[in-house]
Design a protein around this motif. Sequence first.
Motif, PDB file in Angstrom:
ATOM      1  N   ILE A 165       0.876  -1.177   0.000  1.00  0.00           N
ATOM      2  CA  ILE A 165       0.000   0.000   0.000  1.00  0.00           C
ATOM      3  C   ILE A 165       0.907   1.219   0.000  1.00  0.00           C
ATOM      4  O   ILE A 165       1.638   1.462   0.959  1.00  0.00           O
ATOM      5  N   SER A 166       0.874   1.959  -1.103  1.00  0.00           N
ATOM      6  CA  SER A 166       1.741   3.128  -1.207  1.00  0.00           C
ATOM      7  C   SER A 166       1.022   4.357  -1.736  1.00  0.00           C
ATOM      8  O   SER A 166       1.570   5.458  -1.689  1.00  0.00           O
ATOM      9  N   GLU A 167      -0.204   4.180  -2.246  1.00  0.00           N
ATOM     10  CA  GLU A 167      -0.955   5.303  -2.803  1.00  0.00           C
ATOM     11  C   GLU A 167      -2.446   5.012  -2.690  1.00  0.00           C
ATOM     12  O   GLU A 167      -2.851   3.875  -2.400  1.00  0.00           O
ATOM     13  N   PRO A 168      -3.292   6.026  -2.904  1.00  0.00           N
ATOM     14  CA  PRO A 168      -4.733   5.858  -2.676  1.00  0.00           C
ATOM     15  C   PRO A 168      -5.361   4.663  -3.374  1.00  0.00           C
ATOM     16  O   PRO A 168      -6.190   3.955  -2.776  1.00  0.00           O
ATOM     17  N   LYS A 169      -5.002   4.386  -4.596  1.00  0.00           N
ATOM     18  CA  LYS A 169      -5.656   3.297  -5.335  1.00  0.00           C
ATOM     19  C   LYS A 169      -5.414   1.936  -4.692  1.00  0.00           C
ATOM     20  O   LYS A 169      -6.196   0.994  -4.890  1.00  0.00           O
ATOM     21  N   ASP A 170      -4.339   1.825  -3.901  1.00  0.00           N
ATOM     22  CA  ASP A 170      -4.008   0.542  -3.289  1.00  0.00           C
ATOM     23  C   ASP A 170      -4.986   0.132  -2.191  1.00  0.00           C
ATOM     24  O   ASP A 170      -5.030  -1.045  -1.805  1.00  0.00           O
ATOM     25  N   VAL A 171      -5.749   1.096  -1.658  1.00  0.00           N
ATOM     26  CA  VAL A 171      -6.724   0.751  -0.612  1.00  0.00           C
ATOM     27  C   VAL A 171      -8.166   0.877  -1.103  1.00  0.00           C
ATOM     28  O   VAL A 171      -9.105   0.739  -0.318  1.00  0.00           O
ATOM     29  N   ALA A 172      -8.354   1.126  -2.399  1.00  0.00           N
ATOM     30  CA  ALA A 172      -9.708   1.208  -2.951  1.00  0.00           C
ATOM     31  C   ALA A 172     -10.445  -0.106  -2.727  1.00  0.00           C
ATOM     32  O   ALA A 172      -9.936  -1.177  -3.049  1.00  0.00           O
ATOM     33  N   GLY A 173     -11.615  -0.031  -2.111  1.00  0.00           N
ATOM     34  CA  GLY A 173     -12.428  -1.205  -1.868  1.00  0.00           C
ATOM     35  C   GLY A 173     -12.044  -2.018  -0.650  1.00  0.00           C
ATOM     36  O   GLY A 173     -12.724  -2.986  -0.307  1.00  0.00           O
ATOM     37  N   LEU A 189      -9.598   9.991   4.395  1.00  0.00           N
ATOM     38  CA  LEU A 189     -10.766  10.655   3.812  1.00  0.00           C
ATOM     39  C   LEU A 189     -10.366  11.402   2.545  1.00  0.00           C
ATOM     40  O   LEU A 189     -11.133  11.449   1.563  1.00  0.00           O
ATOM     41  N   GLU A 190      -9.160  12.003   2.557  1.00  0.00           N
ATOM     42  CA  GLU A 190      -8.669  12.663   1.343  1.00  0.00           C
ATOM     43  C   GLU A 190      -8.377  11.633   0.250  1.00  0.00           C
ATOM     44  O   GLU A 190      -8.659  11.865  -0.926  1.00  0.00           O
ATOM     45  N   TRP A 191      -7.819  10.505   0.642  1.00  0.00           N
ATOM     46  CA  TRP A 191      -7.582   9.427  -0.325  1.00  0.00           C
ATOM     47  C   TRP A 191      -8.901   8.939  -0.935  1.00  0.00           C
ATOM     48  O   TRP A 191      -8.967   8.623  -2.122  1.00  0.00           O
ATOM     49  N   GLY A 199     -13.011   7.124 -10.169  1.00  0.00           N
ATOM     50  CA  GLY A 199     -13.950   6.044 -10.480  1.00  0.00           C
ATOM     51  C   GLY A 199     -13.639   4.737  -9.778  1.00  0.00           C
ATOM     52  O   GLY A 199     -14.137   3.677 -10.179  1.00  0.00           O
ATOM     53  N   LEU A 200     -12.839   4.784  -8.703  1.00  0.00           N
ATOM     54  CA  LEU A 200     -12.492   3.578  -7.955  1.00  0.00           C
ATOM     55  C   LEU A 200     -13.444   3.389  -6.773  1.00  0.00           C
ATOM     56  O   LEU A 200     -14.143   4.322  -6.355  1.00  0.00           O
ATOM     57  N   LYS A 201     -13.445   2.199  -6.226  1.00  0.00           N
ATOM     58  CA  LYS A 201     -14.287   1.918  -5.066  1.00  0.00           C
ATOM     59  C   LYS A 201     -13.815   2.733  -3.863  1.00  0.00           C
ATOM     60  O   LYS A 201     -12.610   2.958  -3.689  1.00  0.00           O
ATOM     61  N   PRO A 202     -14.729   3.156  -3.011  1.00  0.00           N
ATOM     62  CA  PRO A 202     -14.318   3.897  -1.817  1.00  0.00           C
ATOM     63  C   PRO A 202     -13.651   2.979  -0.793  1.00  0.00           C
ATOM     64  O   PRO A 202     -13.822   1.755  -0.834  1.00  0.00           O
ATOM     65  N   ILE A 203     -12.905   3.590   0.113  1.00  0.00           N
ATOM     66  CA  ILE A 203     -12.345   2.850   1.240  1.00  0.00           C
ATOM     67  C   ILE A 203     -13.458   2.644   2.264  1.00  0.00           C
ATOM     68  O   ILE A 203     -14.228   3.563   2.553  1.00  0.00           O
TER      69      ILE A 203
END
Length: 313
Positions: A165-173, A189-191, A199-203
Amino acid sequence: MTIFTRAAGLAAAGIIAVLSGLGPAEAEDTGFDLSPEQAGRIHVDSNPEAITALPADYTFVTPGKLTVATAPGGPPLNTYATDARTVVGADPDYASAIAESLGLELELVPIAWADWPLGLTSGKYDAVISNVGVTEERKEKFDFSTYRQGLHGFFVKADSPITEISEPKDVAGLSVTVGAGTNQERILLEWNKLNEAAGLKPIDLQYHDDEAARLVALRSGRVDVIVQPHAQLVFIAARDKDIKRVGTLSAGWPERSDVAITTRKGSGLAHALTVATNGLIADGTYRKILDRWQLAEEALPKSETNPPGLPKF
């Protein structure tokens, strides 16, 4: 040491032992030396450049000593040793190296975290070395010499398929446990906003009030990831061996947020402490101290005096 101070130390050590699950017999299993003797502590020679940088008019609390306050909050940063009275950890090791660099003896004073600002401004100690982060608000009253990055850690179960996990997309969903109102929550929350805009899934943020509840949620599979201060999780991973690090996050994301030696505003001591730290970085001692406490990820390339700090949110 007075009877009252001794009793306070024992009480604090007992609380820390309960919170961390650590007992004297278990200390060796963690890979950390929590003995009062600290035979492996790294010692250094005096640094003439740092000594020269000391202000001529500065008066130390105790002549010949660097009096440093630290709050024993838990390993590996600062905690009571197995004798329940000696404070050990990465911060005490670093304080020792700084004192020796300045040709001084270390006088380490254990305090409650909430007491450091008043104690420092009133002249009870020369400096605070206790994982204090640089903030713009604190810089109005104190000077800082940085010595570590302020990091949060992303940890997962040891058998988790998550590897990085290094950037926002890595924790999507993914489901992530955090504490409400924490800096970690603010960043995630910013991520979330960035992920949703892409268009990615929220955390899926799951809120738990304390570390124990967060760890139970992770180990039971109710969440995928735990995020909180990195050093705390490093120790837990070494102790329990059932969680692993998959990434780190700056406490000041998107900027770097550093931890610093804290001194009285305008005392003139900060510059000498920065010079001393950079000397330790240059000769490799700094890295050895961090390695000893498994905190190499928190290393800084150089120490700075009063760098930009966390803004007032």
